[in-house]
Design an enzyme around this catalytic site. Structure first.
Site, PDB file in Angstrom:
ATOM      1  N   HIS A 123     -14.373  -1.117   6.357  1.00 10.25           N
ATOM      2  CA  HIS A 123     -13.261  -1.837   6.987  1.00 10.25           C
ATOM      3  C   HIS A 123     -13.665  -2.547   8.285  1.00 10.25           C
ATOM      4  CE1 HIS A 123      -9.226  -2.036   8.994  1.00 10.25           C
ATOM      5  NE2 HIS A 123      -8.864  -2.324   7.758  1.00 10.25           N
TER       6      HIS A 123
ATOM      7  N   ASP B 131     -13.792   7.318   5.855  1.00 10.23           N
ATOM      8  CA  ASP B 131     -12.474   6.737   6.129  1.00 10.23           C
ATOM      9  C   ASP B 131     -11.730   6.753   4.800  1.00 10.23           C
ATOM     10  OD1 ASP B 131     -10.304   5.060   6.345  1.00 10.23           O
ATOM     11  OD2 ASP B 131     -11.408   3.384   7.226  1.00 10.23           O
TER      12      ASP B 131
ATOM     13  N   ASN C 176       0.815  -1.216   0.000  1.00  6.48           N
ATOM     14  CA  ASN C 176       0.000   0.000   0.000  1.00  6.48           C
ATOM     15  C   ASN C 176       0.851   1.270   0.000  1.00  6.48           C
ATOM     16  OD1 ASN C 176      -2.419  -1.497   0.196  1.00  6.48           O
ATOM     17  ND2 ASN C 176      -2.156  -1.668   2.411  1.00  6.48           N
TER      18      ASN C 176
ATOM     19  N   SER D  60     -11.009  -0.516   0.176  1.00  6.27           N
ATOM     20  CA  SER D  60      -9.666  -1.085   0.301  1.00  6.27           C
ATOM     21  C   SER D  60      -9.460  -2.368  -0.487  1.00  6.27           C
ATOM     22  CB  SER D  60      -9.353  -1.336   1.774  1.00  6.27           C
ATOM     23  OG  SER D  60     -10.272  -2.244   2.333  1.00  6.27           O
TER      24      SER D  60
ATOM     25  N   LYS E 152      -0.516   3.944   4.515  1.00  7.85           N
ATOM     26  CA  LYS E 152      -0.593   3.629   3.094  1.00  7.85           C
ATOM     27  C   LYS E 152       0.238   4.642   2.297  1.00  7.85           C
ATOM     28  CE  LYS E 152      -3.966   0.727   4.511  1.00  7.85           C
ATOM     29  NZ  LYS E 152      -5.100   0.652   5.439  1.00  7.85           N
TER      30      LYS E 152
ATOM     31  N   GLU F 178     -16.120   4.286   3.202  1.00  8.32           N
ATOM     32  CA  GLU F 178     -14.735   4.539   2.835  1.00  8.32           C
ATOM     33  C   GLU F 178     -14.738   5.476   1.636  1.00  8.32           C
ATOM     34  OE1 GLU F 178     -12.432   0.926   2.425  1.00  8.32           O
ATOM     35  OE2 GLU F 178     -13.188   0.163   4.326  1.00  8.32           O
TER      36      GLU F 178
ATOM     37  N   HIS G 107      -7.287   4.975   1.720  1.00  7.34           N
ATOM     38  CA  HIS G 107      -6.669   4.726   0.411  1.00  7.34           C
ATOM     39  C   HIS G 107      -6.806   5.899  -0.558  1.00  7.34           C
ATOM     40  CE1 HIS G 107      -5.827   0.542   1.379  1.00  7.34           C
ATOM     41  NE2 HIS G 107      -6.949   0.603   2.065  1.00  7.34           N
TER      42      HIS G 107
HETATM   43  C1  LIG Z   1      -5.757  -0.030   6.482  1.00  2.12           C
HETATM   44  C2  LIG Z   1      -7.087   0.505   6.782  1.00  2.12           C
HETATM   45  C3  LIG Z   1      -7.446   0.894   8.073  1.00  2.12           C
HETATM   46  C4  LIG Z   1      -6.577   0.620   9.249  1.00  2.12           C
HETATM   47  O1  LIG Z   1      -5.522   1.510   9.297  1.00  2.12           O
HETATM   48  P1  LIG Z   1      -4.196   1.072  10.073  1.00  2.12           P
HETATM   49  O2  LIG Z   1      -3.490   2.363  10.271  1.00  2.12           O
HETATM   50  O3  LIG Z   1      -3.487   0.116   9.197  1.00  2.12           O
HETATM   51  O4  LIG Z   1      -4.637   0.458  11.359  1.00  2.12           O
HETATM   52  C5  LIG Z   1      -8.675   1.488   8.262  1.00  2.12           C
HETATM   53  N1  LIG Z   1      -9.528   1.674   7.238  1.00  2.12           N
HETATM   54  C6  LIG Z   1      -9.224   1.283   5.989  1.00  2.12           C
HETATM   55  C7  LIG Z   1     -10.194   1.507   4.901  1.00  2.12           C
HETATM   56  C8  LIG Z   1      -8.001   0.672   5.731  1.00  2.12           C
HETATM   57  O5  LIG Z   1      -7.724   0.253   4.504  1.00  2.12           O
END
Ligand SMILES: *Cc1c(COP(=O)(O)O)cnc(C)c1O
Length: 385
Positions: free
Chosen positions: A134, A205, A48, A180, A237, A176, A208
């Site tokens: 997620h 969220d 990522n 992801s 990421k 999101e 990405h």
């Molecule tokens: C990776 C991810 C998370 C978690 O983040 P980390 O910092 O790795 O704990 C949360 N939401 C989404 C959509 C993700 O892809």
């Protein structure tokens, strides 16, 4: 009940379902876009680190210098002694950059999502979340006291029905920005309109999208001119480090400071990491070169795959995440294994990370890939299917 018998039976069942998971230690010192494990070097299409920032010399130098100046650990939780002027400056930088009153730092995106949902929602509130949100959000929703309903992926007609069902409640809509495991985007403009129409709040969220989409990489929402009520950004990421932030109003920040358990009961990340993050975010604002390279790679991959007659295997996605559908676990595993024999690292993603029957290869492209790498991948996929 015998513990070992029970655990072994569960492991045997995983094996029988081709669902057994293993970690593979990769060599930490291999440079992107390669990955090395078991003495073999592969082209990596699974990470990522979309912009290659985990190897940025300025960020590394900033971290090293800050480490010498501030030491290693933060020494406490943010409410006791763990919060420093360096963390505070990073929060201000984030809030200014993304256009919010406040930012709150968290050790991870997982913690940030859990803290927000559990810290904000009360009994009788409603959380309406996209079905593909997620695990961190889904889990918090199930642990929390609020009512939790999911709408089918990106189906806002269903969401609107759910909004109509609960006129009296405080509602939080969650999605999101870029999904992801699918790589497709939410229609954040539509979500914002719906949330305003029904007096709900919108949480995005953007794990990405941040660093990749929109002007200066401000993310999925900024790219369509929308400011969600609450924005979660993660640093593991495209930012190339680790940690997360919640962007919100001052009132929400004050409220979460009282209620967010992952902030109150967990050690703040090191001040040197905050300094490194500040350097990474500065780089990201001026990373149009890297973003253009990534977009070029995405186009090249899609064009080549279409020319190879494999377009039907691709799920629709304009982002760095290009899922190549396998279907069954066995099929996804066998394509992945064939790619690996040809020096390409693309692990199969299986349920429960993705819905049953939709095991896939989650191909990720980065700015560190060159044209020849993309062409090698397409050739490999052609040979493997
Ligand atoms: C990776 C991810 C998370 C978690 O983040 P980390 O910092 O790795 O704990 C949360 N939401 C989404 C959509 C993700 O892809």
């Amino acid at each position: 009940m015998n513990w070992n018998t029970r655990l072994q039976a569960a492991l045997d069942k995983k094996t029988a379902q081709s669902a057994y998971r293993r970690r593979t230690a990769r060599r930490a010192d291999t440079l992107p876009p390669y990955i090395e494990s078991g003495g073999v070097r592969y082209l990596n299409f699974a990470g990522n680190d979309y912009l290659g920032l985990s190897r940025d010399p300025d960020v590394i130098a900033a971290w090293q210098q800050a480490l010498a100046q501030y030491g290693t650990g933060s020494g406490g939780s943010p409410l006791v002694t763990g919060y420093t002027d360096v963390h505070q400056a990073l929060e201000h930088q984030l809030a200014d950059w993304l256009g919010y009153e406040s930012a709150l730092l968290f050790p991870s995106g997982y913690a940030a999502n859990q803290a927000v949902l559990l810290g904000l929602l009360q009994k009788d509130d409603i959380l309406l979340a996209d079905k593909l949100c997620h695990a961190s959000m889904q889990e918090a929703a199930m642990l929390g006291a609020a009512r939790y309903r999911r709408f089918p992926h990106n189906r806002y007609d269903f969401l609107e029905k759910q909004l109509n069902d609960h006129p009296e409640s405080a509602i939080l809509i969650a999605s999101e920005g870029v999904f992801s495991m699918d790589g497709d985007k939410a229609d954040i403009g539509r979500l914002k309109t719906l949330s305003e129409q029904y007096g709900a709040w919108l949480l995005i969220d953007d794990a990405h999208g941040i660093g990749i989409l929109g002007e200066e990489g401000r993310g999925s929402a900024a790219a369509v001119g929308v400011r969600p009520d609450i924005l979660v950004v993660t640093f593991g990421k495209a930012v190339g480090l680790m940690g997360a932030a919640v962007l919100c109003s001052q009132t929400v920040a004050e409220y979460l400071t009282q209620t967010a358990r992952h902030l109150i009961y967990s050690t703040a990340f090191p001040p040197a990491q905050a300094a490194a993050l500040a350097a990474a975010l500065k780089r990201i604002r001026h990373a149009d070169d890297l973003r253009a390279k990534l977009r070029h790679n995405i186009r090249r991959f899609q064009t080549a795959l279409t020319q190879a007659g494999l377009a039907d295997y691709l799920m629709p996605s304009e982002t760095a995440i290009q899922p190549f559908v396998g279907g069954s676990n066995e099929r996804a595993l066998s394509v992945s294994a064939e790619l690996r024999r040809n020096g390409l690292y693309v692990p199969a993603i299986r349920p429960p990370t993705v819905p049953a029957g939709s095991a896939r290869l989650r191909i990720t492209l980065t700015a560190a890939h060159e044209d020849t790498h993309i062409d090698t991948l397409v050739k490999g996929l052609q040979d493997a299917v």
